[in-house]
Scaffold this motif. Structure first.
Motif, short mmCIF file in Angstrom:
data_model
loop_
_atom_site.label_atom_id
_atom_site.label_comp_id
_atom_site.label_asym_id
_atom_site.label_seq_id
_atom_site.Cartn_x
_atom_site.Cartn_y
_atom_site.Cartn_z
N ARG A 163 0.82 -1.21 0.00
CA ARG A 163 0.00 0.00 0.00
C ARG A 163 0.86 1.26 0.00
NH1 ARG A 163 -4.24 -0.51 4.80
NH2 ARG A 163 -4.83 1.54 3.96
N ILE A 164 1.91 1.25 0.83
CA ILE A 164 2.74 2.45 0.97
C ILE A 164 3.61 2.66 -0.28
CG2 ILE A 164 4.62 3.51 2.29
CD1 ILE A 164 3.50 2.09 4.77
N THR A 165 4.20 1.60 -0.81
CA THR A 165 5.06 1.75 -1.99
C THR A 165 4.25 2.17 -3.21
OG1 THR A 165 4.86 -0.64 -2.39
CG2 THR A 165 6.84 0.13 -1.23
N GLN A 166 3.02 1.71 -3.29
CA GLN A 166 2.18 2.13 -4.43
C GLN A 166 1.84 3.61 -4.32
OE1 GLN A 166 -1.11 -0.41 -5.54
NE2 GLN A 166 -2.38 1.36 -6.10
N HIS A 167 1.47 4.04 -3.10
CA HIS A 167 1.10 5.44 -2.91
C HIS A 167 2.30 6.37 -3.12
CE1 HIS A 167 -0.10 9.13 -0.75
NE2 HIS A 167 -1.34 8.77 -1.06
N GLU A 168 3.49 5.89 -2.73
CA GLU A 168 4.70 6.71 -2.85
C GLU A 168 5.36 6.54 -4.23
OE1 GLU A 168 5.83 8.88 -0.70
OE2 GLU A 168 4.39 8.46 0.90
N ASP A 169 4.72 5.73 -5.09
CA ASP A 169 5.23 5.49 -6.44
C ASP A 169 6.65 4.91 -6.42
OD1 ASP A 169 4.95 5.40 -9.18
OD2 ASP A 169 5.82 7.39 -9.49
N VAL A 170 6.84 3.94 -5.49
CA VAL A 170 8.13 3.27 -5.37
C VAL A 170 8.10 1.93 -6.09
CG1 VAL A 170 9.76 2.23 -3.75
CG2 VAL A 170 8.67 4.41 -3.20
N ALA A 171 7.04 1.19 -5.89
CA ALA A 171 6.90 -0.13 -6.53
C ALA A 171 5.43 -0.52 -6.53
CB ALA A 171 7.72 -1.17 -5.77
N TYR A 172 5.08 -1.43 -7.46
CA TYR A 172 3.70 -1.92 -7.53
C TYR A 172 3.73 -3.41 -7.24
CZ TYR A 172 -1.11 -2.56 -8.95
OH TYR A 172 -2.45 -2.86 -8.96
N CYS A 173 3.06 -3.80 -6.15
CA CYS A 173 3.18 -5.17 -5.66
C CYS A 173 1.89 -6.00 -5.79
CB CYS A 173 3.58 -5.16 -4.18
SG CYS A 173 5.04 -4.18 -3.80
N PHE A 174 0.77 -5.36 -5.97
CA PHE A 174 -0.50 -6.08 -5.81
C PHE A 174 -0.74 -7.16 -6.86
CE2 PHE A 174 -1.49 -2.34 -3.17
CZ PHE A 174 -1.90 -3.00 -2.03
N SER A 175 -0.24 -6.98 -8.06
CA SER A 175 -0.44 -8.02 -9.08
C SER A 175 0.31 -9.30 -8.69
CB SER A 175 0.02 -7.53 -10.44
OG SER A 175 1.40 -7.17 -10.41
N ILE A 176 1.52 -9.14 -8.15
CA ILE A 176 2.30 -10.31 -7.72
C ILE A 176 1.63 -10.96 -6.50
CG2 ILE A 176 4.54 -11.10 -6.85
CD1 ILE A 176 5.82 -8.78 -8.36
N ILE A 177 1.15 -10.13 -5.58
CA ILE A 177 0.46 -10.66 -4.39
C ILE A 177 -0.78 -11.45 -4.81
CG2 ILE A 177 -0.86 -10.01 -2.33
CD1 ILE A 177 1.14 -7.71 -1.93
N GLU A 178 -1.52 -10.91 -5.76
CA GLU A 178 -2.73 -11.60 -6.24
C GLU A 178 -2.37 -12.93 -6.89
OE1 GLU A 178 -6.60 -10.76 -9.14
OE2 GLU A 178 -5.00 -9.27 -8.95
#
Length: 606
Positions: free
Chosen positions: A511-526
């Motif tokens: 959540r934090i990395t996405q909001h801070e535009d650092v990394a996008y993790c949710f597709s991998i988590i899904e």
């Protein structure tokens, strides 16, 4: 024949009327003092005292003639309980102590042992009147100086009285100080007594606190026993801490079972998501009075046990923290005394605390101590890093050290930005090298447990980022340690850390990395979640190699994976629930609510 007249012959009249004798003149000396009538009692007391002194001397003379009868009678009277009306009177005890102090060698025999033992075991001797108490202490000093073998018995009695309030143990410490200087070799058995007479964890809080207060006082005048005393303290606190955690775990299991039964038909995906978004588990005990929150009523005995243990632990840690605060003044740190204690506590942290699983409170001793000075925080951080990446340490100890490192950086309020950036830089450099050197091993036979060290390191860094992300930008807005590039590289590596690290931490990190535009993790988590649902966790697909999921390995057993998950779920500096100790730590501690900002979950921690 000549007749002689008897002129001495008395007449009948003389016999009838005898001549009155001449009266003597009585003269009174001016030096004579007339005493008032009430002095008669004083005279009697003096006579009684002299008589009792003569009786004692007679007993000593008979003792030398192998007749201990009188001495044993005295010993019996001395040995009676304080409440007994037949116990030796204070005035007679004064006389006895005076006579014996001047004749100590006359009772140095097997026949005099009974009397000596009755005196050194005199019940509540510390409550004697001031004059008698001073005579008692003088006798003990004469006894042990003249016959050193008695010091072992005396010191054992002194230490056993450490459950008394420190107001009552002044003479105890005076004697210990005196003889530790006179007989330094006695430290060995006194050290053993300290452990022997330490109150049981089931004893009262008062006795535990009194005993700890007294043994800490001992270290003021006997620095040679400082390590042993603190080692003993840490061991005893760990014992209480672990038992309390076991009680909490049992209670959690009961709560969990009850909730599962109640919610079995009501669970939905939305509730699951809310639970997963919590960065840290909620404490079982939240109420400051030790009451369990919630609508359910749980086992009263278990709850009472938890309350008693937490009260004891709270009292002990509060006492120790107050003591530490006095030890770590600027003056003590400058003189080196504070540094000595810090080194002792660091050693005990490594040997006792770090190697014990799932303590909840004792680790806060180092958390607090290290924040007393910038250099001490540096030292503690270096200690954790050294252990975490030492080739000679066990895998479990490395992981524990990384958990401490991540939790400490996240929570310690006194840390400087420089220190935080330094640790982050160290971790990112190590992780980068690890991926370069070992990523190809993922496709080789063997379970993912081979890379536990990598996952623990990555999780520690993510946990730090969740709490400290606001300080990781430089003055120009760029990410320190190039964290944006770093995290993108890590999450798409074949190690797939988002799958094997703690789920709650990874969700908050995402959540934090996405909001801070650092990394996008949710597709991998899904994708990882879909694999779990299909039941292919840790299994090999021989026909195809799956990229970035770890599915190309032979996986790890369910038991091994669960053990790793449990270990990864331990955050040493999760919030305290000890009432007073928590208040003390407030000035040194960062709550999640202070760091989370808009990322805080729906159910914030207290």
């Amino acid at each position: 024949m000549m007749a002689f007249e008897n002129n001495n012959k008395r007449s009948p009249q003389d016999i009838m009327n005898p001549i009155e004798p001449k009266k003597r003149k009585v003269e009174f000396s001016n030096e004579i003092t007339l005493h008032p009538l009430n002095q008669e009692n004083g005279t009697n007391e003096e006579f009684s005292a002299a008589l009792y002194a003569r009786y004692i001397k007679s007993a000593l003379e008979n003792l030398e003639k192998n007749d201990p009868t009188q001495i044993n009678l005295i010993a019996d009277q001395v040995g009676l309980p304080a409440r007994s009306p037949d116990r030796i009177e204070t005035k007679n005890l004064n006389i006895l102590l005076d006579v014996l102090s001047n004749n100590i060698n006359r009772i140095d025999s097997s026949r005099g042992i009974t009397l000596i033992q009755s005196i050194i075991n005199f019940e509540k001797w510390w409550e004697l009147p001031s004059l008698t108490l001073s005579k008692y202490v003088f006798f003990i000093k004469i006894l042990c100086s003249s016959i050193p073998k008695w010091w072992q018995d005396v010191s054992m009695i002194l230490v056993s009285n450490f459950t008394l309030d420190t107001v009552k143990t002044k003479c105890h410490h005076d004697m210990l100080k005196y003889f530790l200087r006179m007989i330094p070799s006695s430290m060995g058995f006194i050290d053993a007594y300290l452990a022997k007479f330490f109150p049981n964890k089931n004893d009262t809080s008062e006795k535990l606190v009194n005993y700890i207060s007294n043994i800490l006082l001992l270290t003021d005048y006997c620095k040679e026993l400082k390590f042993q005393v603190w080692s003993l303290l840490v061991e005893k606190i760990i014992s209480i801490d672990v038992e309390l955690q076991n009680e909490l775990d049992e209670l959690d299991d009961e709560i969990e079972e009850d909730l599962e039964e109640e919610n079995e038909e009501e669970e939905d995906d939305e509730d699951d998501d809310e639970n997963e978004n919590e960065l840290e588990p909620k404490n079982t005990i939240e109420d400051q009075d030790g009451e369990i929150e919630g609508d359910e009523e749980y086992n009263v005995d278990v709850t009472q046990g938890i309350k008693e243990l937490s009260t004891k632990l709270d009292s002990i840690l509060t006492l120790i923290t107050e003591r530490i605060t006095s030890e770590f003044t600027a003056e003590n740190l400058e003189s080196g005394d504070g540094v000595t204690l810090f080194n002792i506590l660091t050693t005990l942290f490594k040997t006792h605390i770090l190697s014990t699983y799932y303590t909840r409170s004792i680790q806060y001793i180092m958390f607090h101590v290290s924040q007393q000075q910038l250099e001490l925080m540096d030292s503690f951080l270096v200690t954790l890093i050294d252990i975490a990446f030492s080739p000679s340490e066990s895998s479990e100890k490395k992981i524990k050290s990384l958990q401490y490192l991540g939790s400490y950086i996240a929570r310690a309020k006194k840390l400087s930005r420089t220190q935080i950036i330094f640790v982050a830089s160290y971790l990112t450099s190590w992780l980068n090298r690890y991926v370069i050197e070992r990523e190809e091993e993922v496709d080789q036979p063997g379970g993912m447990e081979r890379f536990k060290h990598f996952y623990a390191t990555f999780q520690a860094l993510c946990y730090i980022f969740c709490f400290r992300h606001s300080i990781f930008r430089d003055t120009e807005g760029a990410w320190e340690c190039e964290l944006d590039k770093f995290f993108q590289r890590m999450i798409i590596s074949k190690f797939n850390p988002l799958k094997y690290c703690n789920e709650n931490v990874m969700l908050m990190f995402a959540r934090i990395t996405q909001h801070e535009d650092v990394a996008y993790c949710f597709s991998i988590i899904e994708n990882n979640n879909n694999e779990r649902l299909r039941g292919i966790i840790g299994k090999v697909d021989n026909d195809k190699k799956e990229y970035n999921t770890g599915g190309s390995t032979s996986g790890w057993s369910l038991a091994t994976r669960q053990q790793f998950i449990d270990l990864q779920s331990y955050f040493p500096y999760d919030p305290l629930f000890l009432k007073n100790y928590k208040k003390i730590m407030k000035a040194y501690y960062i709550e999640w609510s202070e760091a989370s900002g808009e990322y805080e979950s729906d159910e914030s921690d207290d």
